[in-house]
Design a protein around this motif. Structure first.
Motif, PDB file in Angstrom:
ATOM      1  N   ARG A 175     -35.093 -11.514  25.848  1.00 11.79           N
ATOM      2  CA  ARG A 175     -36.356 -11.180  25.173  1.00 11.79           C
ATOM      3  C   ARG A 175     -37.112 -10.107  25.968  1.00 11.79           C
ATOM      4  NH1 ARG A 175     -37.408 -14.110  20.734  1.00 11.79           N
ATOM      5  NH2 ARG A 175     -36.777 -16.302  20.624  1.00 11.79           N
ATOM      6  N   GLU A 176     -37.102 -10.257  27.274  1.00 10.37           N
ATOM      7  CA  GLU A 176     -37.792  -9.268  28.102  1.00 10.37           C
ATOM      8  C   GLU A 176     -37.062  -7.923  28.062  1.00 10.37           C
ATOM      9  OE1 GLU A 176     -39.297  -8.643  32.740  1.00 10.37           O
ATOM     10  OE2 GLU A 176     -38.231 -10.472  32.153  1.00 10.37           O
ATOM     11  N   ARG A 177     -35.737  -7.956  28.106  1.00  7.62           N
ATOM     12  CA  ARG A 177     -34.959  -6.714  28.125  1.00  7.62           C
ATOM     13  C   ARG A 177     -35.242  -5.856  26.899  1.00  7.62           C
ATOM     14  NH1 ARG A 177     -28.501  -6.970  28.829  1.00  7.62           N
ATOM     15  NH2 ARG A 177     -29.207  -8.084  30.699  1.00  7.62           N
ATOM     16  N   TYR A 178     -35.362  -6.505  25.722  1.00  6.22           N
ATOM     17  CA  TYR A 178     -35.537  -5.744  24.488  1.00  6.22           C
ATOM     18  C   TYR A 178     -36.933  -5.903  23.887  1.00  6.22           C
ATOM     19  CZ  TYR A 178     -30.506  -5.356  24.931  1.00  6.22           C
ATOM     20  OH  TYR A 178     -29.245  -5.093  25.419  1.00  6.22           O
ATOM     21  N   ASP A 179     -37.846  -6.482  24.663  1.00  8.89           N
ATOM     22  CA  ASP A 179     -39.247  -6.611  24.259  1.00  8.89           C
ATOM     23  C   ASP A 179     -39.360  -7.307  22.893  1.00  8.89           C
ATOM     24  OD1 ASP A 179     -42.005  -6.379  24.426  1.00  8.89           O
ATOM     25  OD2 ASP A 179     -42.055  -4.361  23.578  1.00  8.89           O
ATOM     26  N   LEU A 180     -38.825  -8.517  22.815  1.00  9.21           N
ATOM     27  CA  LEU A 180     -38.790  -9.267  21.565  1.00  9.21           C
ATOM     28  C   LEU A 180     -39.675 -10.504  21.659  1.00  9.21           C
ATOM     29  CD1 LEU A 180     -34.917  -9.171  21.011  1.00  9.21           C
ATOM     30  CD2 LEU A 180     -36.624  -7.663  19.962  1.00  9.21           C
ATOM     31  N   GLU A 181     -40.397 -10.774  20.574  1.00  6.49           N
ATOM     32  CA  GLU A 181     -41.220 -11.973  20.502  1.00  6.49           C
ATOM     33  C   GLU A 181     -40.738 -12.862  19.365  1.00  6.49           C
ATOM     34  OE1 GLU A 181     -45.352 -11.121  20.251  1.00  6.49           O
ATOM     35  OE2 GLU A 181     -45.411  -9.938  22.105  1.00  6.49           O
ATOM     36  N   SER A 182     -40.875 -14.161  19.562  1.00  7.75           N
ATOM     37  CA  SER A 182     -40.457 -15.123  18.543  1.00  7.75           C
ATOM     38  C   SER A 182     -41.473 -15.166  17.399  1.00  7.75           C
ATOM     39  CB  SER A 182     -40.336 -16.514  19.182  1.00  7.75           C
ATOM     40  OG  SER A 182     -39.878 -17.461  18.256  1.00  7.75           O
ATOM     41  N   PRO A 183     -40.993 -15.317  16.157  1.00 10.56           N
ATOM     42  CA  PRO A 183     -39.592 -15.411  15.736  1.00 10.56           C
ATOM     43  C   PRO A 183     -38.962 -14.035  15.514  1.00 10.56           C
ATOM     44  CG  PRO A 183     -41.021 -15.808  13.851  1.00 10.56           C
ATOM     45  CD  PRO A 183     -41.934 -15.571  15.024  1.00 10.56           C
ATOM     46  N   THR A 184     -37.852 -13.787  16.202  1.00 14.14           N
ATOM     47  CA  THR A 184     -37.124 -12.528  16.077  1.00 14.14           C
ATOM     48  C   THR A 184     -36.047 -12.652  15.008  1.00 14.14           C
ATOM     49  OG1 THR A 184     -37.509 -11.853  18.370  1.00 14.14           O
ATOM     50  CG2 THR A 184     -35.575 -10.932  17.272  1.00 14.14           C
ATOM     51  N   VAL A 185     -36.030 -11.685  14.115  1.00 13.68           N
ATOM     52  CA  VAL A 185     -34.993 -11.596  13.083  1.00 13.68           C
ATOM     53  C   VAL A 185     -33.853 -10.777  13.683  1.00 13.68           C
ATOM     54  CG1 VAL A 185     -34.469 -10.850  10.734  1.00 13.68           C
ATOM     55  CG2 VAL A 185     -36.787 -11.617  11.315  1.00 13.68           C
ATOM     56  N   PHE A 186     -32.618 -11.300  13.608  1.00 12.39           N
ATOM     57  CA  PHE A 186     -31.549 -10.600  14.321  1.00 12.39           C
ATOM     58  C   PHE A 186     -30.233 -10.612  13.545  1.00 12.39           C
ATOM     59  CE2 PHE A 186     -30.477 -14.889  15.317  1.00 12.39           C
ATOM     60  CZ  PHE A 186     -29.208 -14.931  15.874  1.00 12.39           C
ATOM     61  N   LEU A 187     -29.351  -9.726  13.990  1.00  9.01           N
ATOM     62  CA  LEU A 187     -28.005  -9.619  13.440  1.00  9.01           C
ATOM     63  C   LEU A 187     -27.080  -9.244  14.583  1.00  9.01           C
ATOM     64  CD1 LEU A 187     -26.209  -9.743  10.960  1.00  9.01           C
ATOM     65  CD2 LEU A 187     -26.959  -7.453  10.329  1.00  9.01           C
ATOM     66  N   VAL A 188     -25.803  -9.607  14.489  1.00 10.23           N
ATOM     67  CA  VAL A 188     -24.830  -9.332  15.541  1.00 10.23           C
ATOM     68  C   VAL A 188     -23.609  -8.664  14.921  1.00 10.23           C
ATOM     69  CG1 VAL A 188     -23.281 -10.369  17.251  1.00 10.23           C
ATOM     70  CG2 VAL A 188     -25.589 -11.286  16.960  1.00 10.23           C
ATOM     71  N   GLY A 189     -23.156  -7.583  15.532  1.00  8.26           N
ATOM     72  CA  GLY A 189     -21.953  -6.914  15.058  1.00  8.26           C
ATOM     73  C   GLY A 189     -22.118  -5.405  15.028  1.00  8.26           C
ATOM     74  N   HIS A 190     -21.044  -4.711  14.656  1.00  6.83           N
ATOM     75  CA  HIS A 190     -21.100  -3.261  14.522  1.00  6.83           C
ATOM     76  C   HIS A 190     -22.195  -2.879  13.529  1.00  6.83           C
ATOM     77  CE1 HIS A 190     -17.809  -1.582  16.868  1.00  6.83           C
ATOM     78  NE2 HIS A 190     -17.074  -2.631  16.534  1.00  6.83           N
ATOM     79  N   VAL A 191     -22.941  -1.843  13.857  1.00  8.80           N
ATOM     80  CA  VAL A 191     -24.002  -1.376  12.968  1.00  8.80           C
ATOM     81  C   VAL A 191     -23.371  -0.472  11.918  1.00  8.80           C
ATOM     82  CG1 VAL A 191     -26.199  -0.176  12.808  1.00  8.80           C
ATOM     83  CG2 VAL A 191     -25.651  -1.496  14.863  1.00  8.80           C
ATOM     84  N   ILE A 192     -23.129  -1.022  10.732  1.00  8.93           N
ATOM     85  CA  ILE A 192     -22.528  -0.256   9.642  1.00  8.93           C
ATOM     86  C   ILE A 192     -23.275  -0.545   8.347  1.00  8.93           C
ATOM     87  CG2 ILE A 192     -20.215  -0.022  10.634  1.00  8.93           C
ATOM     88  CD1 ILE A 192     -19.307  -2.417   9.127  1.00  8.93           C
ATOM     89  N   LYS A 193     -23.250   0.415   7.461  1.00  6.07           N
ATOM     90  CA  LYS A 193     -24.044   0.352   6.238  1.00  6.07           C
ATOM     91  C   LYS A 193     -23.659  -0.837   5.370  1.00  6.07           C
ATOM     92  CE  LYS A 193     -25.678   3.318   2.483  1.00  6.07           C
ATOM     93  NZ  LYS A 193     -25.507   4.624   1.796  1.00  6.07           N
ATOM     94  N   ARG A 194     -22.356  -1.136   5.303  1.00  4.17           N
ATOM     95  CA  ARG A 194     -21.880  -2.224   4.451  1.00  4.17           C
ATOM     96  C   ARG A 194     -22.535  -3.560   4.795  1.00  4.17           C
ATOM     97  NH1 ARG A 194     -18.176  -5.828   5.721  1.00  4.17           N
ATOM     98  NH2 ARG A 194     -17.190  -4.566   7.338  1.00  4.17           N
ATOM     99  N   LYS A 195     -22.882  -3.752   6.049  1.00  8.39           N
ATOM    100  CA  LYS A 195     -23.446  -5.031   6.471  1.00  8.39           C
ATOM    101  C   LYS A 195     -24.928  -5.177   6.135  1.00  8.39           C
ATOM    102  CE  LYS A 195     -20.070  -6.018  10.095  1.00  8.39           C
ATOM    103  NZ  LYS A 195     -19.547  -7.260   9.516  1.00  8.39           N
ATOM    104  N   GLY A 196     -25.451  -4.248   5.348  1.00  8.50           N
ATOM    105  CA  GLY A 196     -26.839  -4.373   4.910  1.00  8.50           C
ATOM    106  C   GLY A 196     -27.825  -3.637   5.775  1.00  8.50           C
ATOM    107  N   LEU A 197     -27.372  -2.554   6.394  1.00  6.82           N
ATOM    108  CA  LEU A 197     -28.237  -1.794   7.302  1.00  6.82           C
ATOM    109  C   LEU A 197     -29.512  -1.336   6.599  1.00  6.82           C
ATOM    110  CD1 LEU A 197     -28.854  -0.258   9.927  1.00  6.82           C
ATOM    111  CD2 LEU A 197     -27.386   1.598   9.083  1.00  6.82           C
ATOM    112  N   GLU A 198     -29.391  -0.805   5.400  1.00  6.44           N
ATOM    113  CA  GLU A 198     -30.564  -0.300   4.687  1.00  6.44           C
ATOM    114  C   GLU A 198     -31.584  -1.410   4.443  1.00  6.44           C
ATOM    115  OE1 GLU A 198     -31.471   2.738   0.953  1.00  6.44           O
ATOM    116  OE2 GLU A 198     -29.488   1.832   1.195  1.00  6.44           O
ATOM    117  N   THR A 199     -31.096  -2.587   4.048  1.00  5.27           N
ATOM    118  CA  THR A 199     -31.990  -3.730   3.826  1.00  5.27           C
ATOM    119  C   THR A 199     -32.645  -4.163   5.120  1.00  5.27           C
ATOM    120  OG1 THR A 199     -30.644  -4.484   1.957  1.00  5.27           O
ATOM    121  CG2 THR A 199     -32.093  -6.103   2.992  1.00  5.27           C
TER     122      THR A 199
END
Length: 327
Positions: free
Chosen positions: A150-174
């Motif tokens: 949380r400190e490394r990326y300056d994130l506060e709860s509740p954080t919305v997150f995703l894991v994986g390659h950043v590609i358009k098919r995975k809903g990047l635009e949304t």
């Protein structure tokens, strides 16, 4: 029994396919089976994870020698598009190639019922559904990394997150638009960026994302993502299964997914929230609901319970049974 467990392009392919192969080999280590990672016809079963040209060459010769061929159906033309640069152009000729390649197998391993329904339109080879599984041991102790990440990326709860390659098919635009619509929430996408491999539209979405939307790039310990994230938001348009989703469930994180066929096995309101494929508004409403910690805890607990069926120990025997069946 000896298995030739071959992963073509092993030094180059990352993401879910690589994780699936790692899982398979960890399962094989626990079974009473010998295997080599080299392609060889000195085996009782030839098992290929990616049907590249070398795999096809070996598969043809294995069949000529009466050696059964098993192939995983990680790749489809449907999920190949909107991934990296040039994949849209390649997705059309990919289908006839895969139809011929998958047709060489004596048994096709599909990671989900949805993938199986697709593959049944590709080839007449027998199909069986075996999940990619989730390595529960890999996630052990993830909670201890929460403060650090949380400190490394300056994130506060509740954080919305995703894991994986950043590609358009995975809903990047949304994902980016949700961050723009909900400026009081932090959004973080943990995973390789590889901008040199991305198309112009994908690069633009990343570079023009709002300040509350963080793209971390590669993280050295993926447990940190599940420690820092609170709501696993997966607005993917096409998926064969989704190992990261299974990992989020194992970590007890509430899921927010697009209501696509791949996720038909998840129960809306029980172990996830689903949003119809009709734009961003439904996701905004769902995320506002998930700011309620009581709802997050209930969905996350149910998801964790459901994930136990996907542990590697639960999946391993399915592979052993398949090898014994074809050999």
């Amino acid at each position: 029994m000896k298995i030739s467990h071959y992963f073509e392009f092993e030094d180059h392919v990352t993401g879910g396919i690589r994780e699936s192969v790692v899982h398979q080999r960890k399962m094989l280590d626990g079974l009473d089976l010998r295997y080599t990672t080299e392609p060889t016809l000195e085996a009782d079963v030839f098992h290929c994870n990616l049907m590249g040209p070398r795999s096809v060459w070996y598969a043809k010769r294995a069949r000529d020698r009466g050696i059964p061929v098993v192939a995983n159906t990680h790749v489809t033309a449907e999920d190949f598009g909107d991934s990296f640069r040039f994949t849209n152009a390649l997705s059309k000729p990919l289908r006839p190639y895969l139809e011929r390649a998958y047709g060489l197998a004596d048994a096709l391993v599909c990671p989900s019922a949805y993938n199986r329904r697709l593959i049944d339109t590709y080839a007449d080879a027998p199909t069986t559904v075996i999940s990619n599984g989730v390595d529960r041991e890999k996630l052990e102790g993830f909670e201890s990394l929460e403060a650090e990440y949380r400190e490394r990326y300056d994130l506060e709860s509740p954080t919305v997150f995703l894991v994986g390659h950043v590609i358009k098919r995975k809903g990047l635009e949304t994902f980016v638009e949700l961050a723009r619509r909900l400026p009081d929430l932090d959004f973080a996408w943990f995973g390789p960026l590889d901008l040199s491999l991305k198309g112009r539209e994908t690069t633009r979405l990343i570079e023009e994302s709002p300040d509350n939307c963080t793209f971390t790039g590669y993280v050295d310990d993926i447990r940190g993502a599940y420690a820092a994230g609170d709501i696993f938001c997966f607005p993917t348009h096409e998926e064969n299964e989704g190992i990261a989703l299974l990992e989020a469930m194992t970590a007890g994180k509430p899921l927010l997914v697009r209501d696509i066929e791949t996720f038909s096995w998840l129960e809306d309101g029980e172990d996830c929230l689903k949003v119809a494929d009709s734009g961003v508004d439904g996701f905004v409403d769902a995320l506002e609901r998930l700011t309620d910690s009581t709802l997050r805890d209930r969905l996350g607990t149910n998801a964790a319970d459901r994930s136990e069926a996907f542990s590697l120990s639960s999946v391993a025997n399915q592979y052993q049974s398949l090898y014994e069946e074809v050999a």
